[in-house]
Scaffold this active site. Structure first.
Site, PDB file in Angstrom:
ATOM      1  N   ASP A 254      47.195   2.921   7.368  1.00  0.00           N
ATOM      2  CA  ASP A 254      46.286   2.043   6.361  1.00  0.00           C
ATOM      3  C   ASP A 254      45.452   0.815   6.899  1.00  0.00           C
ATOM      4  O   ASP A 254      45.289  -0.030   6.443  1.00  0.00           O
ATOM      5  CB  ASP A 254      47.240   1.382   5.217  1.00  0.00           C
ATOM      6  CG  ASP A 254      47.876   2.645   4.148  1.00  0.00           C
ATOM      7  OD1 ASP A 254      47.382   3.705   4.397  1.00  0.00           O
ATOM      8  OD2 ASP A 254      49.072   2.392   3.916  1.00  0.00           O
ATOM      9  N   GLU A 255      45.187   1.250   8.043  1.00  0.00           N
ATOM     10  CA  GLU A 255      44.377   0.085   8.775  1.00  0.00           C
ATOM     11  C   GLU A 255      42.808  -0.080   8.432  1.00  0.00           C
ATOM     12  O   GLU A 255      42.122  -1.047   8.753  1.00  0.00           O
ATOM     13  CB  GLU A 255      44.465   0.451  10.265  1.00  0.00           C
ATOM     14  CG  GLU A 255      45.868   0.043  10.853  1.00  0.00           C
ATOM     15  CD  GLU A 255      46.625   1.566  11.006  1.00  0.00           C
ATOM     16  OE1 GLU A 255      46.133   2.598  10.329  1.00  0.00           O
ATOM     17  OE2 GLU A 255      47.526   1.573  11.755  1.00  0.00           O
ATOM     18  N   GLY A 256      42.488   1.024   7.583  1.00  0.00           N
ATOM     19  CA  GLY A 256      40.936   1.095   7.190  1.00  0.00           C
ATOM     20  C   GLY A 256      40.396   2.126   8.096  1.00  0.00           C
ATOM     21  O   GLY A 256      39.050   2.220   8.099  1.00  0.00           O
ATOM     22  N   LYS A 257      41.133   3.161   8.480  1.00  0.00           N
ATOM     23  CA  LYS A 257      40.581   4.203   9.352  1.00  0.00           C
ATOM     24  C   LYS A 257      39.341   5.123   8.456  1.00  0.00           C
ATOM     25  O   LYS A 257      38.353   5.487   9.121  1.00  0.00           O
ATOM     26  CB  LYS A 257      41.735   5.112   9.707  1.00  0.00           C
ATOM     27  CG  LYS A 257      42.796   4.747  10.546  1.00  0.00           C
ATOM     28  CD  LYS A 257      43.777   5.671  11.017  1.00  0.00           C
ATOM     29  CE  LYS A 257      44.681   6.031   9.602  1.00  0.00           C
ATOM     30  NZ  LYS A 257      45.493   4.852   8.851  1.00  0.00           N
ATOM     31  N   GLY A 258      39.678   5.168   7.313  1.00  0.00           N
ATOM     32  CA  GLY A 258      38.677   6.003   6.425  1.00  0.00           C
ATOM     33  C   GLY A 258      37.362   5.214   6.551  1.00  0.00           C
ATOM     34  O   GLY A 258      36.273   5.961   6.707  1.00  0.00           O
ATOM     35  N   LYS A 259      37.390   4.002   6.261  1.00  0.00           N
ATOM     36  CA  LYS A 259      36.077   3.190   6.204  1.00  0.00           C
ATOM     37  C   LYS A 259      35.151   3.341   7.374  1.00  0.00           C
ATOM     38  O   LYS A 259      34.138   3.409   7.650  1.00  0.00           O
ATOM     39  CB  LYS A 259      36.065   1.483   5.758  1.00  0.00           C
ATOM     40  CG  LYS A 259      34.962   1.055   5.856  1.00  0.00           C
ATOM     41  CD  LYS A 259      35.044  -0.418   6.039  1.00  0.00           C
ATOM     42  CE  LYS A 259      33.700  -0.796   6.856  1.00  0.00           C
ATOM     43  NZ  LYS A 259      33.248  -2.157   6.450  1.00  0.00           N
TER      44      LYS A 259
ATOM     45  N   ASN B 185      50.027  13.069   3.011  1.00  0.00           N
ATOM     46  CA  ASN B 185      50.765  11.824   3.091  1.00  0.00           C
ATOM     47  C   ASN B 185      49.738  10.627   3.171  1.00  0.00           C
ATOM     48  O   ASN B 185      49.925   9.597   3.119  1.00  0.00           O
ATOM     49  CB  ASN B 185      51.911  11.594   4.136  1.00  0.00           C
ATOM     50  CG  ASN B 185      51.474  12.273   5.470  1.00  0.00           C
ATOM     51  OD1 ASN B 185      50.438  12.753   5.757  1.00  0.00           O
ATOM     52  ND2 ASN B 185      52.413  11.889   6.531  1.00  0.00           N
ATOM     53  N   ALA B 186      48.593  11.189   4.225  1.00  0.00           N
ATOM     54  CA  ALA B 186      47.461  10.111   4.434  1.00  0.00           C
ATOM     55  C   ALA B 186      46.578   9.670   3.165  1.00  0.00           C
ATOM     56  O   ALA B 186      46.520  10.909   2.273  1.00  0.00           O
ATOM     57  CB  ALA B 186      46.537  10.607   5.513  1.00  0.00           C
TER      58      ALA B 186
ATOM     59  N   THR C 218      50.367   6.465  -2.797  1.00  0.00           N
ATOM     60  CA  THR C 218      51.473   6.230  -3.901  1.00  0.00           C
ATOM     61  C   THR C 218      51.424   5.313  -4.488  1.00  0.00           C
ATOM     62  O   THR C 218      52.206   5.092  -5.521  1.00  0.00           O
ATOM     63  CB  THR C 218      53.043   6.186  -2.890  1.00  0.00           C
ATOM     64  OG1 THR C 218      52.953   5.209  -1.949  1.00  0.00           O
ATOM     65  CG2 THR C 218      53.188   7.491  -2.157  1.00  0.00           C
TER      66      THR C 218
ATOM     67  N   ARG D 289      52.286   2.189  -3.861  1.00  0.00           N
ATOM     68  CA  ARG D 289      53.356   1.141  -3.778  1.00  0.00           C
ATOM     69  C   ARG D 289      52.629   0.078  -3.073  1.00  0.00           C
ATOM     70  O   ARG D 289      51.565   0.171  -2.322  1.00  0.00           O
ATOM     71  CB  ARG D 289      53.996   1.714  -2.665  1.00  0.00           C
ATOM     72  CG  ARG D 289      55.024   2.906  -3.221  1.00  0.00           C
ATOM     73  CD  ARG D 289      56.018   3.268  -2.064  1.00  0.00           C
ATOM     74  NE  ARG D 289      55.451   4.216  -1.079  1.00  0.00           N
ATOM     75  CZ  ARG D 289      55.760   4.549  -0.145  1.00  0.00           C
ATOM     76  NH1 ARG D 289      57.264   4.554   0.125  1.00  0.00           N
ATOM     77  NH2 ARG D 289      55.102   5.254   0.740  1.00  0.00           N
TER      78      ARG D 289
HETATM   79  P1  GDP Z   1      43.414   4.124   6.116  1.00  0.00           P
HETATM   80  O1  GDP Z   1      44.529   4.903   5.484  1.00  0.00           O
HETATM   81  O2  GDP Z   1      43.627   3.617   7.579  1.00  0.00           O
HETATM   82  O3  GDP Z   1      42.118   4.944   5.759  1.00  0.00           O
HETATM   83  O4  GDP Z   1      43.412   2.943   4.999  1.00  0.00           O
HETATM   84  P2  GDP Z   1      43.547   2.941   3.722  1.00  0.00           P
HETATM   85  O5  GDP Z   1      42.204   3.422   2.969  1.00  0.00           O
HETATM   86  O6  GDP Z   1      44.622   3.617   3.058  1.00  0.00           O
HETATM   87  O7  GDP Z   1      43.478   1.234   3.238  1.00  0.00           O
HETATM   88  C1  GDP Z   1      42.680   0.270   3.607  1.00  0.00           C
HETATM   89  C2  GDP Z   1      42.071  -0.282   2.102  1.00  0.00           C
HETATM   90  O8  GDP Z   1      41.377  -1.271   3.115  1.00  0.00           O
HETATM   91  C3  GDP Z   1      41.382   0.394   1.638  1.00  0.00           C
HETATM   92  O9  GDP Z   1      41.611  -0.092   0.329  1.00  0.00           O
HETATM   93  C4  GDP Z   1      39.773   0.113   2.134  1.00  0.00           C
HETATM   94  O10 GDP Z   1      38.798   0.224   1.167  1.00  0.00           O
HETATM   95  C5  GDP Z   1      40.171  -1.349   2.487  1.00  0.00           C
HETATM   96  N1  GDP Z   1      39.230  -1.767   3.511  1.00  0.00           N
HETATM   97  C6  GDP Z   1      38.836  -1.501   4.792  1.00  0.00           C
HETATM   98  N2  GDP Z   1      38.229  -2.117   5.376  1.00  0.00           N
HETATM   99  C7  GDP Z   1      38.187  -3.367   4.629  1.00  0.00           C
HETATM  100  C8  GDP Z   1      37.399  -4.784   4.929  1.00  0.00           C
HETATM  101  O11 GDP Z   1      37.259  -4.930   6.112  1.00  0.00           O
HETATM  102  N3  GDP Z   1      37.852  -5.640   4.007  1.00  0.00           N
HETATM  103  C9  GDP Z   1      38.329  -5.189   2.601  1.00  0.00           C
HETATM  104  N4  GDP Z   1      38.103  -6.087   1.647  1.00  0.00           N
HETATM  105  N5  GDP Z   1      38.702  -4.017   2.508  1.00  0.00           N
HETATM  106  C10 GDP Z   1      38.616  -3.232   3.486  1.00  0.00           C
HETATM  107  P1  IMO Z   2      47.206   6.885   6.322  1.00  0.00           P
HETATM  108  O1  IMO Z   2      46.698   7.807   7.158  1.00  0.00           O
HETATM  109  C1  IMO Z   2      50.849   4.315   5.784  1.00  0.00           C
HETATM  110  C2  IMO Z   2      54.715   6.198   5.883  1.00  0.00           C
HETATM  111  C3  IMO Z   2      55.591   6.310   4.662  1.00  0.00           C
HETATM  112  C4  IMO Z   2      57.048   6.288   5.207  1.00  0.00           C
HETATM  113  C5  IMO Z   2      56.858   7.202   6.505  1.00  0.00           C
HETATM  114  C6  IMO Z   2      57.271   8.518   6.431  1.00  0.00           C
HETATM  115  O2  IMO Z   2      46.920   6.605   4.944  1.00  0.00           O
HETATM  116  O3  IMO Z   2      47.243   5.400   7.087  1.00  0.00           O
HETATM  117  P2  IMO Z   2      56.017  10.707   5.476  1.00  0.00           P
HETATM  118  O4  IMO Z   2      55.485  10.994   4.031  1.00  0.00           O
HETATM  119  O5  IMO Z   2      54.994  10.873   6.360  1.00  0.00           O
HETATM  120  O6  IMO Z   2      57.407  11.332   5.487  1.00  0.00           O
HETATM  121  O7  IMO Z   2      56.622   9.108   5.297  1.00  0.00           O
HETATM  122  O8  IMO Z   2      55.533   7.011   7.041  1.00  0.00           O
HETATM  123  N1  IMO Z   2      53.463   6.683   5.920  1.00  0.00           N
HETATM  124  C7  IMO Z   2      52.173   5.952   5.802  1.00  0.00           C
HETATM  125  N2  IMO Z   2      51.992   4.619   5.813  1.00  0.00           N
HETATM  126  N3  IMO Z   2      49.851   5.225   5.882  1.00  0.00           N
HETATM  127  C8  IMO Z   2      49.881   6.319   5.809  1.00  0.00           C
HETATM  128  O9  IMO Z   2      48.842   7.378   6.143  1.00  0.00           O
HETATM  129  C9  IMO Z   2      51.073   7.149   5.994  1.00  0.00           C
HETATM  130  N4  IMO Z   2      51.765   8.442   5.998  1.00  0.00           N
HETATM  131  C10 IMO Z   2      53.045   8.155   5.741  1.00  0.00           C
HETATM  132  O10 IMO Z   2      55.187   5.313   3.865  1.00  0.00           O
HETATM  133  O11 IMO Z   2      57.298   4.916   5.565  1.00  0.00           O
HETATM  134 MG    MG Z   3      45.877   5.044   3.955  1.00  0.00          MG
END
Ligand code: GDP
Ligand code: IMO
Ligand code: MG
Length: 422
Positions: A13-18, A38-39, A299, A301
């Site tokens: 969840d580092e912001g990879k999608g963006k 899961n992603a 999820t 959470r």
């Molecule tokens: P991913 O799984 O790495 O793609 O990240 P997620 O989408 O799960 O979570 C990242 C969250 O941070 C999302 O809600 C994005 O819209 C948000 N996001 C990404 N970059 C930034 C940023 O620079 N600032 C803010 N406020 N939100 C961001």
């Molecule tokens: P993105 O791509 C954050 C975490 C789960 C759990 C552990 C194992 O959005 O960054 P799993 O369902 O894979 O067996 O769960 O990994 N987890 C993530 N946490 N971002 C994700 O994906 C995750 N995918 C799995 O919360 O701790």
């Molecule tokens: Mg994510």
């Protein structure tokens, strides 16, 4: 842009999608190589929010080829509903998405076993997404999994599925769970197989044609470095190689065809699920949650939050070979008076400047912090490096230096336009 592997440098969840969405502008092909649904990758285009689970985030741009590689585990029902969801909102998914015929399939028994094992673990649970990821990769490694090529071959699928359901029902019964109906699973999976057949292909040869043409390929990592099955905080990890090597094995594109690795990280740390998080802080979690931030995209959470951990990110540079850094969510720290950065761990008298492998030791470790003055100015409107407050620039330079990689992108908001190339 050349062939770029993009990985999460923290716990997901580092912001990879963006960042993928931004970098896709220059790419021809975007490939997912590991993980499954899961992603949850969030992309904002204007006010519109998209959350992608299996489909590469590149799908939101026109004329890009998107590939779900052999290393991914595919829940076909989830994939069909993701394709349908995108089509409903006007995103073209036709001739621009390809799914590997050797990607393994996730079944309802994988999801059920995932949930049952978590219950059995009790307080030691992993906190999985319950998408069946662990059991699906387990079957793959045990050589008893079914692949996309089996799913789209009607006769073979019926036969193989019957055996799998019979076998898994015995296991489910032992857990005290409800057995599955072969008829029901067969019907829904056959329908999904028929729907997906046009997408399923040999993605290894497809990618090699792209390599030969000199196309720019972006490898979209899912999860993050410390969720890697080998390099993460085992057993509190996911079941795939989320580090850069996974991009090669999960796509069939060899290491010497890769040009660079981009690590995405937040300006602080988050984790969803159980397991050690050395810099976890209620103070920063409360602040971010009160801002409505840091709730999981898959999820829902609430994510656990902490200060930036440079011991962890430096480790991420090492195991991924990160060249360039994309730091996101900088704006999340806009109101903080004093920002802490972890520069070492302490376990009693023992000091660490690297991550110990034993999760019990890591869980005991106390962070050693350096402090930085906060900039206390909104950054979300900054559009260039110069427009960032000086203290913010100092902070970013410091975390890049500690991470031992080059600052490449500074992200100050979820939108495409809130991206600063350094
Ligand atoms: P991913 O799984 O790495 O793609 O990240 P997620 O989408 O799960 O979570 C990242 C969250 O941070 C999302 O809600 C994005 O819209 C948000 N996001 C990404 N970059 C930034 C940023 O620079 N600032 C803010 N406020 N939100 C961001
Ligand atoms: P993105 O791509 C954050 C975490 C789960 C759990 C552990 C194992 O959005 O960054 P799993 O369902 O894979 O067996 O769960 O990994 N987890 C993530 N946490 N971002 C994700 O994906 C995750 N995918 C799995 O919360 O701790
Ligand atoms: Mg994510």
């Amino acid at each position: 842009m050349a062939n770029t592997i993009l990985v999460g440098a923290q716990w997901g969840d580092e912001g990879k999608g963006k960042i993928i969405d931004v970098l896709t502008e220059q790419a021809d092909v975007v490939v997912r190589t590991q993980g499954g649904n899961n992603a949850g990758h969030t992309v904002f285009i204007g006010q519109k929010k998209y959350v992608l689970h299996l489909i590469p985030s590149g799908i939101l741009r026109k004329k890009k080829t998107c590939v779900i590689g052999n290393g991914v585990v595919v829940d076909p029902i989830g994939l069909v509903s993701e394709i349908e969801g995108l089509r409903k909102i006007g995103v073209k998914v036709n001739g621009n998405l390809f799914v590997s015929e050797t990607a393994h399939v996730v079944f309802p028994y994988h999801r059920e076993l995932d949930a049952q094992r978590e219950v059995l673990k009790g307080k030691n649970k992993i906190g999985t997404t319950k998408r069946g990821i662990g059991p699906a990769y387990g079957d793959k490694a045990a050589r008893v999994g079914l692949r996309m090529i089996d799913l789209i071959n009607a006769e073979r699928f019926e036969q193989k599925l019957a055996t799998k359901i019979k076998e898994n029902n015995e296991v489910l019964k032992a857990f005290g769970a409800k057995p599955l109906s072969f008829k029901e699973v067969h019907k829904t999976y056959r329908e999904a197989g028929n729907y997906l057949r046009p997408f399923v292909t040999n993605t290894v040869t497809l990618l090699h044609q792209a390599v030969r043409r000199g196309d720019d390929i972006l490898f979209e990592g899912a999860q993050g470095t410390f969720l890697d099955i080998d390099h993460g905080t085992y057993p509190y990890v996911t079941s795939s190689n989320t580090t850069s090597g996974g991009a090669c094995t999960g796509s069939g594109v060899a290491p010497n065809r890769m040009d660079r690795v981009v690590g995405v990280l937040k300006a602080y740390t988050t984790r969803v699920g159980e397991g050690p998080l050395p810099t976890e802080s209620a103070e920063i979690a409360d602040m971010l949650h009160a801002m409505g931030r840091e709730f999981g995209a898959t999820t829902g959470r609430a994510r656990r939050c902490g200060w930036f951990d440079s011991v962890a990110t430096r480790h991420a540079t090492m195991v991924n070979g990160i060249d360039d850094l994309a730091v996101t969510n900088i704006d999340g720290l806009d109101t903080v008076e004093t920002i802490k950065v972890c520069i070492g761990y302490r376990d009693g008298k023992k000091k660490y400047d690297y991550m110990p492998n034993d999760v019990e030791v890591l869980a005991r470790c106390e962070p050693v912090y350096a402090e930085f003055p906060g900039w206390r100015t909104p950054t979300d409107k900054a559009r260039s490096w110069k427009q960032l407050p000086p203290k913010c620039r100092e902070y970013l330079k410091a975390i890049a230096e500690l991470t031992e990689a080059k600052l490449f992108i500074a992200s100050v908001g979820p939108g495409r336009e809130q991206t600063i190339f350094v």
